[in-house]
Design a protein around this motif. Structure first.
Motif, PDB file in Angstrom:
ATOM      1  N   ALA A  55      -0.654   1.972   2.922  1.00 31.44           N
ATOM      2  CA  ALA A  55      -1.185   3.142   2.229  1.00 31.44           C
ATOM      3  C   ALA A  55      -0.281   3.600   1.096  1.00 31.44           C
ATOM      4  CB  ALA A  55      -1.383   4.282   3.233  1.00 31.44           C
ATOM      5  N   THR A  56       1.008   3.321   1.207  1.00 28.30           N
ATOM      6  CA  THR A  56       1.982   3.803   0.224  1.00 28.30           C
ATOM      7  C   THR A  56       2.134   2.863  -0.961  1.00 28.30           C
ATOM      8  OG1 THR A  56       3.240   4.953   1.951  1.00 28.30           O
ATOM      9  CG2 THR A  56       4.385   4.512  -0.123  1.00 28.30           C
ATOM     10  N   ALA A  57       2.172   1.560  -0.708  1.00 26.42           N
ATOM     11  CA  ALA A  57       2.471   0.585  -1.762  1.00 26.42           C
ATOM     12  C   ALA A  57       1.398   0.606  -2.846  1.00 26.42           C
ATOM     13  CB  ALA A  57       2.586  -0.814  -1.166  1.00 26.42           C
ATOM     14  N   SER A  58       1.843   0.436  -4.069  1.00 26.40           N
ATOM     15  CA  SER A  58       0.898   0.287  -5.170  1.00 26.40           C
ATOM     16  C   SER A  58       0.174  -1.042  -5.023  1.00 26.40           C
ATOM     17  CB  SER A  58       1.633   0.335  -6.504  1.00 26.40           C
ATOM     18  OG  SER A  58       2.501  -0.791  -6.634  1.00 26.40           O
ATOM     19  N   ASP A  59      -0.943  -1.195  -5.713  1.00 26.60           N
ATOM     20  CA  ASP A  59      -1.692  -2.450  -5.635  1.00 26.60           C
ATOM     21  C   ASP A  59      -0.818  -3.638  -6.036  1.00 26.60           C
ATOM     22  OD1 ASP A  59      -3.756  -0.848  -4.919  1.00 26.60           O
ATOM     23  OD2 ASP A  59      -5.094  -1.427  -6.562  1.00 26.60           O
ATOM     24  N   GLU A  60      -0.050  -3.469  -7.087  1.00 28.22           N
ATOM     25  CA  GLU A  60       0.802  -4.558  -7.568  1.00 28.22           C
ATOM     26  C   GLU A  60       1.848  -4.939  -6.531  1.00 28.22           C
ATOM     27  OE1 GLU A  60       3.823  -5.565 -11.305  1.00 28.22           O
ATOM     28  OE2 GLU A  60       2.643  -3.715 -11.291  1.00 28.22           O
ATOM     29  N   ASP A  61       2.463  -3.917  -5.906  1.00 29.84           N
ATOM     30  CA  ASP A  61       3.482  -4.202  -4.897  1.00 29.84           C
ATOM     31  C   ASP A  61       2.861  -4.800  -3.635  1.00 29.84           C
ATOM     32  OD1 ASP A  61       5.501  -3.308  -6.513  1.00 29.84           O
ATOM     33  OD2 ASP A  61       5.606  -1.304  -5.624  1.00 29.84           O
ATOM     34  N   ALA A  62       1.691  -4.317  -3.253  1.00 31.62           N
ATOM     35  CA  ALA A  62       1.034  -4.855  -2.062  1.00 31.62           C
ATOM     36  C   ALA A  62       0.679  -6.322  -2.255  1.00 31.62           C
ATOM     37  CB  ALA A  62      -0.222  -4.044  -1.752  1.00 31.62           C
ATOM     38  N   ILE A  63       0.204  -6.656  -3.443  1.00 29.01           N
ATOM     39  CA  ILE A  63      -0.123  -8.052  -3.736  1.00 29.01           C
ATOM     40  C   ILE A  63       1.139  -8.904  -3.709  1.00 29.01           C
ATOM     41  CG2 ILE A  63      -1.011  -9.609  -5.510  1.00 29.01           C
ATOM     42  CD1 ILE A  63      -2.813  -7.195  -6.360  1.00 29.01           C
ATOM     43  N   ASP A  64       2.235  -8.364  -4.231  1.00 34.01           N
ATOM     44  CA  ASP A  64       3.520  -9.076  -4.205  1.00 34.01           C
ATOM     45  C   ASP A  64       3.933  -9.350  -2.764  1.00 34.01           C
ATOM     46  OD1 ASP A  64       5.935 -10.210  -4.838  1.00 34.01           O
ATOM     47  OD2 ASP A  64       6.869  -8.362  -5.560  1.00 34.01           O
ATOM     48  N   ILE A  65       3.739  -8.372  -1.900  1.00 31.84           N
ATOM     49  CA  ILE A  65       4.085  -8.538  -0.486  1.00 31.84           C
ATOM     50  C   ILE A  65       3.217  -9.614   0.158  1.00 31.84           C
ATOM     51  CG2 ILE A  65       4.040  -7.420   1.776  1.00 31.84           C
ATOM     52  CD1 ILE A  65       4.803  -4.805   0.346  1.00 31.84           C
ATOM     53  N   LEU A  66       1.910  -9.541  -0.071  1.00 36.15           N
ATOM     54  CA  LEU A  66       0.988 -10.519   0.531  1.00 36.15           C
ATOM     55  C   LEU A  66       1.280 -11.936   0.061  1.00 36.15           C
ATOM     56  CD1 LEU A  66      -2.464  -8.690   0.370  1.00 36.15           C
ATOM     57  CD2 LEU A  66      -0.910  -8.889   2.311  1.00 36.15           C
ATOM     58  N   GLU A  67       1.705 -12.092  -1.174  1.00 37.28           N
ATOM     59  CA  GLU A  67       1.979 -13.415  -1.725  1.00 37.28           C
ATOM     60  C   GLU A  67       3.305 -13.986  -1.216  1.00 37.28           C
ATOM     61  OE1 GLU A  67       0.168 -15.357  -3.606  1.00 37.28           O
ATOM     62  OE2 GLU A  67      -1.501 -14.015  -4.046  1.00 37.28           O
ATOM     63  N   SER A  68       4.222 -13.118  -0.772  1.00 37.30           N
ATOM     64  CA  SER A  68       5.573 -13.601  -0.455  1.00 37.30           C
ATOM     65  C   SER A  68       5.833 -13.777   1.039  1.00 37.30           C
ATOM     66  CB  SER A  68       6.633 -12.658  -1.049  1.00 37.30           C
ATOM     67  OG  SER A  68       6.470 -11.341  -0.553  1.00 37.30           O
ATOM     68  N   VAL A  69       5.163 -12.996   1.896  1.00 38.90           N
ATOM     69  CA  VAL A  69       5.413 -13.133   3.329  1.00 38.90           C
ATOM     70  C   VAL A  69       4.471 -14.183   3.914  1.00 38.90           C
ATOM     71  CG1 VAL A  69       6.187 -10.741   3.485  1.00 38.90           C
ATOM     72  CG2 VAL A  69       3.790 -11.286   3.962  1.00 38.90           C
ATOM     73  N   ASP A  70       4.720 -14.603   5.149  1.00 37.66           N
ATOM     74  CA  ASP A  70       3.878 -15.625   5.764  1.00 37.66           C
ATOM     75  C   ASP A  70       2.499 -15.065   6.098  1.00 37.66           C
ATOM     76  OD1 ASP A  70       3.893 -14.803   8.847  1.00 37.66           O
ATOM     77  OD2 ASP A  70       5.934 -14.560   8.082  1.00 37.66           O
TER      78      ASP A  70
END
Length: 460
Positions: A55-70
Motif C-alpha cells: 500500500a505504501t510503495a509507489s507503482d515504480e518502486d513496487a514494480i522494481d520489487i516484483l522484478e527483483s525478488v523471487d
C-alpha cells in the motif's frame, strides 16, 4: 547522541514499512540493490507488513520489487495487496515475469487479479498460464514485433515506432522484426540494426532471412533455452504446431530456465525432490515432505542388500574375513557410479550427450574404468595384505574391486541416457540411487568370485 540520518532513513525494511512513507521505500531500494538482499529482508516481514508495503510503495518502486525478488515472494506480496493494486503493478511488468508470479498464486487470488486487469492484458496473461509450466510457451514474451511481407524498410520502422508501447520496458523484444503472413505464420526475420541501416524504400522480402531458428510452443523449456544459446541469439521465436508466431523466448528467460533446471538437478542428484522456495524459507515440514519419499524408496531398495547378505550367510560363516571388505567394496562401487552419473547428467543437461551417443559414452567410461579398476584393485590388494587375511582372500578382493568398478561404470553410463529417452529426468539417477543399485549387485559379484577362488567355499 543518535545519528539523525538513521531516523530519516531507517536501515531495516520493517522499520521502513512502519514509517508508511513512500520515500523511505525508495531510499531502501537504493540502499539495497542486490535481489538476494531484498528477498532476505522481505521474507522476514509478516503478512500485515507486506500489505503495508504494497500500500505504501509507489507503482515504480513496487514494480522494481516484483522484478527483483523471487516469484514466490513476489506472489506473496500480491496476495496480501488489494486486487486492483496488484493488477496495476502486474500490468506494468513484462508479460513473462507477470505470468511467472501469477503461476505461484492459487486459482482464487489469481483470477481476482486477472479480473482487475484490462481485458486484453488479462487475456494475454491467461494465454501464457494455459501452457504447461515446463514448456517453452510458458516462458515466452508474447509481445513480438511483426510486419507483413509487403512492407518497405521505412514502413516497418514506422510500424515499430507505433507499436513501441507494446514492448513495455523489455528492449529485447525489439531486437528482431518478424515477417508474417495473413495467418501469422512466420516467413522470415530482420535484425533491427539491418532494418535501420537499409534504404527506406527497400522491400523487407529482400532484407529478411528465411532460415529462422525457432522452437515449438510445447518444446521443453530447457531444450528451447539450449537452442537459443547454441545459436547465440538475443531471442528465438516460439511457434505453434501450424507455424504461427506466438511470441519469443529471450536470452534472459533462457538464463533463468537454465539456472532453475541446474538447481533442480542438483537437488534430485542429492536424493531429494526440488524445493519450490528458497532454502531459508523452506519449513522443516516442507523439507521432510521433499526428502522422505526418496529416503523411503532408497530404504526399501537398500533392503535387498540385507537379503543378499542373508543368502550368503553360510559363506561368511565359513570365511569370516569376507565380511571385513564389504563396506570397502560397496563404497568403491557407489563412489565410481556417482562420479560418472554426476559428469554424465551435467553433460546431458548441456546437450553434449544424447541417447545415440551411448556407444561412445560406454567406450570412454569403460576404458577409464579399466584404468581405475587396475589402480583400485592394487590398493585393495595392499589393504588385504596389511590385514593378513591370506593370499586367496586378497585375490578375491582384488578381482572383486575390479569387477565392481567395471560393473558400476556400465550401469552408470547407460541409465541416464535411457531415462532421458523414457522422458524421465536423468537427474533421478542420484548419488544415493546409483549407490543403492550397485550395493546389492556388487555383493552378488563378490560372493560369486569368492565361490570361484576360495577353496573353503567349494561345495556350498
Amino acid at each position: 547522541m543518535g545519528n539523525p540520518q538513521s531516523h530519516l532513513h531507517p536501515a531495516d525494511l520493517d522499520d521502513v514499512v512502519a514509517t508508511a512513507d513512500p520515500a523511505a521505500v525508495t531510499d531502501w531500494l537504493r540502499r539495497t540493490p542486490l535481489p538476494a538482499d531484498r528477498s532476505h529482508e522481505m521474507a522476514r516481514l509478516s503478512r500485515e507488513q507486506l500489505a503495508e508495503l504494497a500500500a505504501t510503495a509507489s507503482d515504480e518502486d513496487a514494480i522494481d520489487i516484483l522484478e527483483s525478488v523471487d516469484e514466490e515472494l513476489a506472489a506473496r506480496l500480491l496476495r496480501v495487496a488489494d486486487p486492483a493494486t496488484a493488477a496495476r503493478f502486474l500490468d506494468a511488468s513484462d508479460s513473462d515475469r507477470a505470468a511467472e508470479i501469477l503461476r505461484e498464486l492459487k486459482e482464487g487470488p489469481r483470477q481476482q487479479i486477472l479480473d482487475a486487469l484490462p481485458p486484453e492484458r488479462a487475456a494475454g496473461l491467461a494465454g501464457l498460464l494455459s501452457w504447461p509450466p515446463d514448456s517453452a510457451a510458458a516462458h515466452m514474451v508474447p509481445e513480438a514485433l511483426t510486419v507483413p511481407l509487403a512492407t518497405t524498410a521505412a514502413e516497418a520502422i514506422d510500424r515499430v515506432r507505433a507499436e513501441a508501447a507494446a514492448l513495455r520496458s523489455d528492449a529485447r523484444t525489439g531486437a528482431y522484426i518478424f515477417i508474417v503472413d495473413e495467418g501469422s505464420r512466420l516467413l522470415g526475420v530482420v535484425g533491427f540494426r539491418d532494418l535501420v541501416l537499409a534504404e527506406p524504400g527497400r522491400p523487407l522480402r529482400e532484407l529478411m532471412d528465411t532460415e529462422v531458428h525457432s522452437v515449438r510452443a510445447l518444446d521443453d523449456a530447457e531444450d528451447a533455452a539450449r537452442t537459443l544459446d547454441a545459436f547465440d541469439l538475443v531471442a528465438i521465436p516460439v511457434l505453434d504446431a501450424h507455424g504461427r508466431l506466438l511470441g519469443i523466448l529471450t536470452e534472459d528467460d533462457a538464463a533463468d530456465i537454465a539456472e532453475e533446471e541446474a538447481t533442480e538437478d542438483a537437488e534430485r542428484q542429492g536424493g531429494s525432490a526440488p524445493l519450490e522456495v528458497p532454502y531459508l524459507r523452506a519449513s522443516p515440514f516442507l523439507l521432510w515432505r521433499k526428502r522422505i519419499v526418496w529416503l523411503l524408496l532408497l530404504f526399501v531398495a537398500e533392503a535387498y542388500t540385507g537379503t543378499v547378505l542373508r543368502h550368503f550367510e553360510e559363506e561368511m560363516d565359513a570365511v569370516v574375513a569376507l565380511a571385513f571388505f564389504i563396506p570397502l567394496l560397496i563404497g568403491t562401487g557407489g563412489n565410481t557410479g556417482t562420479q560418472i552419473t554426476t559428469t554424465l547428467v551435467r553433460a546431458m543437461a548441456l546437450g553434449q550427450v544424447r541417447l545415440r551417443d551411448v556407444p561412445a559414452v560406454l567406450a570412454k567410461e569403460l576404458s577409464t574404468a579399466s584404468m581405475v579398476a587396475v589402480t583400485m584393485a592394487l590398493a585393495g590388494l595392499i589393504r588385504a595384505w596389511t590385514l593378513g587375511v591370506g593370499m586367496e582372500i586378497a585375490i578375491t578382493v582384488t578381482l572383486t574391486i575390479a569387477a565392481i568398478v567395471l560393473w558400476s561404470a556400465l550401469v552408470s553410463s547407460v541409465l541416464p541416457p535411457l531415462l532421458k529417452k523414457l522422458r524421465i529426468d536423468p537427474a533421478l539417477v542420484s548419488a544415493p540411487m546409483i549407490a543403492t543399485i550397485v550395493d546389492g549387485t556388487g555383493l552378488i559379484i563378490y560372493f560369486m568370485i569368492a565361490h570361484a577362488t576360495l577353496s573353503q567355499l567349494q561345495g556350498l
